[in-house]
Design a protein around this motif. Sequence first.
Motif, PDB file in Angstrom:
ATOM      1  N   ASP A 165       0.822  -1.212   0.000  1.00 41.00           N
ATOM      2  CA  ASP A 165       0.000   0.000   0.000  1.00 41.00           C
ATOM      3  C   ASP A 165       0.855   1.261   0.000  1.00 41.00           C
ATOM      4  O   ASP A 165       0.532   2.246  -0.668  1.00 41.00           O
ATOM      5  CB  ASP A 165      -0.923   0.018   1.228  1.00 41.00           C
ATOM      6  N   ARG A 166       1.918   1.256   0.780  1.00 42.99           N
ATOM      7  CA  ARG A 166       2.823   2.400   0.872  1.00 42.99           C
ATOM      8  C   ARG A 166       4.269   1.906   0.869  1.00 42.99           C
ATOM      9  O   ARG A 166       4.590   0.900   1.502  1.00 42.99           O
ATOM     10  CB  ARG A 166       2.586   3.206   2.155  1.00 42.99           C
ATOM     11  N   VAL A 167       5.131   2.641   0.163  1.00 43.43           N
ATOM     12  CA  VAL A 167       6.573   2.372   0.184  1.00 43.43           C
ATOM     13  C   VAL A 167       7.294   3.704   0.370  1.00 43.43           C
ATOM     14  O   VAL A 167       7.059   4.650  -0.388  1.00 43.43           O
ATOM     15  CB  VAL A 167       7.058   1.684  -1.102  1.00 43.43           C
ATOM     16  N   ALA A 168       8.128   3.784   1.403  1.00 43.10           N
ATOM     17  CA  ALA A 168       8.920   4.988   1.676  1.00 43.10           C
ATOM     18  C   ALA A 168      10.394   4.640   1.557  1.00 43.10           C
ATOM     19  O   ALA A 168      10.819   3.560   2.002  1.00 43.10           O
ATOM     20  CB  ALA A 168       8.619   5.524   3.074  1.00 43.10           C
ATOM     21  N   LEU A 169      11.159   5.525   0.955  1.00 39.91           N
ATOM     22  CA  LEU A 169      12.601   5.270   0.852  1.00 39.91           C
ATOM     23  C   LEU A 169      13.381   6.562   1.020  1.00 39.91           C
ATOM     24  O   LEU A 169      12.902   7.645   0.694  1.00 39.91           O
ATOM     25  CB  LEU A 169      12.946   4.580  -0.469  1.00 39.91           C
TER      26      LEU A 169
END
Length: 432
Positions: A165-169
Amino acid sequence: MVVVPSVRERFIPIRKADLVDGLANSKMVTPNDRDAFLRFSSILDSLFHFEFHAKTETLKENYHPFNPDNDTVSVRRFSHEARKVHEDRLMHAFKDVLNQANYQQITATDLTYAMNRESLFKINLLVDFDDFENQLVFRRGAQSHRIRRKKWLFKEETIDITVYDRVALIIKYKDEPYFKALKRKDLNFDPGTMIVKLFKNIPKGDLEMLFPNAQVRMKLKDKLLMGGFAVGGGITVILKASAGLVAMASILWLMSRSVIVGSGEIPSLGPVEISGMVGGVTAIAAIGAFLFKQWNSYKNRKIKFMKTLGDNLYFKNLDNNAGVFYHIIADAEEEEFKEALLGYVFLAESKGGLTASALDDAIEDWFKTTYDTPIDFEIEDALGKLKRLKLCEIAGTADTGQPVWRAVSLTEAGKRLDFLWDNFFQMQATHV
């Protein structure tokens, strides 16, 4: 596309306002206590908001030396050592906030899986991780999607994919000397800076498309298809041009032989020889045009792949750089509030108190029954917050040896939160 229920996640996928409203109108809160409960929820929310304001400032302050989007005048220069200190603090703070927002770190195994997995978007990408000095990749929410797609010509296949649903990098590029040593030019980023990205609905097998230095490479079947057309077309062109090339080669040989071993002069050409030379030049032009067409076809196909990649990322990108901090902080603040609120309400409803495991089961069962949503509730985090805010206490010990926790009354809880709110800044100063 069919969405299949996923495994339980720590994330609580109910809006804060909806959760407060749902609890306020449940049997766990009596009509007489509803107004007091809503005031309690409001103060609890405000306390977490001010706590996370400090975390926001920490992230912004430590990101400043690496922010490629700075629009303020820099009044100080950061030494290499100072930059390293800020980098370490930023990575630690960002990781901590992501954990509070119930994100999970994506492992090296998951990234390897993405690199080796066939892309859902029919694109192969190559990522050079050596360009990065530091990186963190986190995700939240995992849904199993069953989709149908074309496999070959008119044949279709059904596959199951995992979608985050969400990917943060967050990525720290290596400094300028590294890229100078490799003679890398026309970089689309500033060496030594950091980028922060937040995306939505990313297939697990396509994680590599999120990296800024991802390069498109053709799939084997694309290479074979283009190669087949190139070889077939090339043979046809060469066969058609062969007569002209042979005639031209013969004439050039005779001319050079006359110059070298004959009279030393270039012989005059008759109509037949001129026609042969024209045919040879035409043949060379035809071959050159064919080669240019093949090269241009490859470039256009690569541009098409890049457009497919860009189109997908355009609609999946949620935020960039410093803006991501505000987004993640808001998520973390809401998750912390929801965990504390749920823990308190369910403890308060049980007059005799509950063990941590019993409280955990009660909350998870309620979510499954009320919202048809399985969650993996963070019971230790919830109890930790309630203990810190002095909203619960040990009431005894269960037969299993586990402590039994009991919530203070709603009236007392309101008084304690009110005291914390009135003295918030004094207590913050004391901790500093």
